[in-house]
Design a protein around this motif. Structure first.
Motif, PDB file in Angstrom:
ATOM      1  N   VAL A  42     -15.075  10.743 -34.326  1.00  0.00           N
ATOM      2  CA  VAL A  42     -14.837  12.085 -34.845  1.00  0.00           C
ATOM      3  C   VAL A  42     -15.383  13.127 -33.870  1.00  0.00           C
ATOM      4  N   ALA A  43     -14.634  14.199 -33.684  1.00  0.00           N
ATOM      5  CA  ALA A  43     -15.068  15.296 -32.819  1.00  0.00           C
ATOM      6  C   ALA A  43     -14.590  16.603 -33.429  1.00  0.00           C
ATOM      7  N   ALA A  44     -15.157  17.697 -32.980  1.00  0.00           N
ATOM      8  CA  ALA A  44     -14.730  19.030 -33.404  1.00  0.00           C
ATOM      9  C   ALA A  44     -14.509  19.886 -32.165  1.00  0.00           C
ATOM     10  N   VAL A  45     -13.464  20.708 -32.211  1.00  0.00           N
ATOM     11  CA  VAL A  45     -13.154  21.621 -31.115  1.00  0.00           C
ATOM     12  C   VAL A  45     -13.389  23.038 -31.612  1.00  0.00           C
ATOM     13  N   TYR A  46     -14.059  23.824 -30.784  1.00  0.00           N
ATOM     14  CA  TYR A  46     -14.371  25.224 -31.096  1.00  0.00           C
ATOM     15  C   TYR A  46     -13.792  26.100 -29.994  1.00  0.00           C
ATOM     16  N   LEU A  47     -13.359  27.298 -30.342  1.00  0.00           N
ATOM     17  CA  LEU A  47     -12.743  28.199 -29.382  1.00  0.00           C
ATOM     18  C   LEU A  47     -12.527  29.553 -30.041  1.00  0.00           C
ATOM     19  N   SER A  48     -12.065  30.502 -29.273  1.00  0.00           N
ATOM     20  CA  SER A  48     -11.641  31.797 -29.801  1.00  0.00           C
ATOM     21  C   SER A  48     -10.170  31.968 -29.487  1.00  0.00           C
ATOM     22  N   LEU A  49      -9.414  32.457 -30.470  1.00  0.00           N
ATOM     23  CA  LEU A  49      -8.003  32.761 -30.291  1.00  0.00           C
ATOM     24  C   LEU A  49      -7.824  34.263 -30.482  1.00  0.00           C
ATOM     25  N   ARG A  50      -7.239  34.907 -29.478  1.00  0.00           N
ATOM     26  CA  ARG A  50      -7.002  36.350 -29.555  1.00  0.00           C
ATOM     27  C   ARG A  50      -5.503  36.616 -29.479  1.00  0.00           C
ATOM     28  N   ASN A  51      -5.030  37.474 -30.344  1.00  0.00           N
ATOM     29  CA  ASN A  51      -3.631  37.882 -30.340  1.00  0.00           C
ATOM     30  C   ASN A  51      -3.515  39.144 -29.488  1.00  0.00           C
ATOM     31  N   ALA A  52      -2.977  38.981 -28.268  1.00  0.00           N
ATOM     32  CA  ALA A  52      -2.797  40.107 -27.360  1.00  0.00           C
ATOM     33  C   ALA A  52      -1.424  40.748 -27.528  1.00  0.00           C
ATOM     34  N   GLY A  53      -0.672  40.291 -28.518  1.00  0.00           N
ATOM     35  CA  GLY A  53       0.678  40.806 -28.728  1.00  0.00           C
ATOM     36  C   GLY A  53       0.736  41.931 -29.739  1.00  0.00           C
ATOM     37  N   LEU A  54       1.964  42.272 -30.105  1.00  0.00           N
ATOM     38  CA  LEU A  54       2.207  43.383 -31.027  1.00  0.00           C
ATOM     39  C   LEU A  54       2.593  42.922 -32.428  1.00  0.00           C
ATOM     40  N   ARG A  55       2.783  41.616 -32.606  1.00  0.00           N
ATOM     41  CA  ARG A  55       3.145  41.061 -33.913  1.00  0.00           C
ATOM     42  C   ARG A  55       2.113  40.023 -34.333  1.00  0.00           C
ATOM     43  N   PRO A  56       1.959  39.788 -35.629  1.00  0.00           N
ATOM     44  CA  PRO A  56       1.041  38.736 -36.077  1.00  0.00           C
ATOM     45  C   PRO A  56       1.474  37.374 -35.543  1.00  0.00           C
ATOM     46  N   ILE A  57       0.498  36.539 -35.271  1.00  0.00           N
ATOM     47  CA  ILE A  57       0.745  35.154 -34.875  1.00  0.00           C
ATOM     48  C   ILE A  57       0.222  34.281 -36.000  1.00  0.00           C
ATOM     49  N   ILE A  58       1.030  33.307 -36.397  1.00  0.00           N
ATOM     50  CA  ILE A  58       0.624  32.373 -37.442  1.00  0.00           C
ATOM     51  C   ILE A  58       0.499  30.994 -36.818  1.00  0.00           C
ATOM     52  N   VAL A  59      -0.718  30.493 -36.746  1.00  0.00           N
ATOM     53  CA  VAL A  59      -0.964  29.142 -36.236  1.00  0.00           C
ATOM     54  C   VAL A  59      -0.763  28.205 -37.412  1.00  0.00           C
TER      55      VAL A  59
END
Length: 107
Positions: A42-59
């Motif tokens: 088992v592992a966990a991944v950590y990060l930051s996601l930034r939306n540099a666009g003009l519309r919402p992003i849905i992951v």
């Protein structure tokens, strides 16, 4: 540490987003790292996601070529106990940064 980051990149590279061709260029990944649980697979991944666009992003999910199963979770404190629940989507508004960090969202 280099080995851990190398293992995390396939997971990060496979983030599934709606309208991937257009929105993937607006999705900025920063400060990615991975924590492995000793004696476990088992592992966990950590990060930051930034939306540099003009519309919402849905992951809507994550995939990894090195993990049999990958998913987004959120840890929260409820009635004095930590609980972890799966998140099937993360909405990132234009200009917003979402942090995946210990004690909160993680992959």
């Amino acid at each position: 540490m280099r080995k851990l980051l190398a293992a995390a990149w396939p997971c990060l590279a496979m983030l599934a987003v709606c309208d991937a061709a257009e929105l993937a260029t607006a999705l900025v990944v920063k400060d990615a790292w991975m924590r492995v649980t000793p004696g476990s697979d088992v592992a966990a991944v950590y990060l930051s996601l930034r939306n540099a666009g003009l519309r919402p992003i849905i992951v809507v999910g994550v995939q990894s070529s090195i993990a049999g199963h990958s998913m987004m979770h959120e840890t929260s404190l409820v009635n004095g106990q930590f609980q972890m629940r799966m998140r099937d989507r993360i909405v990132i508004a234009p200009g917003q940064t979402v942090s995946f960090a210990p004690g909160g969202l993680h992959i």
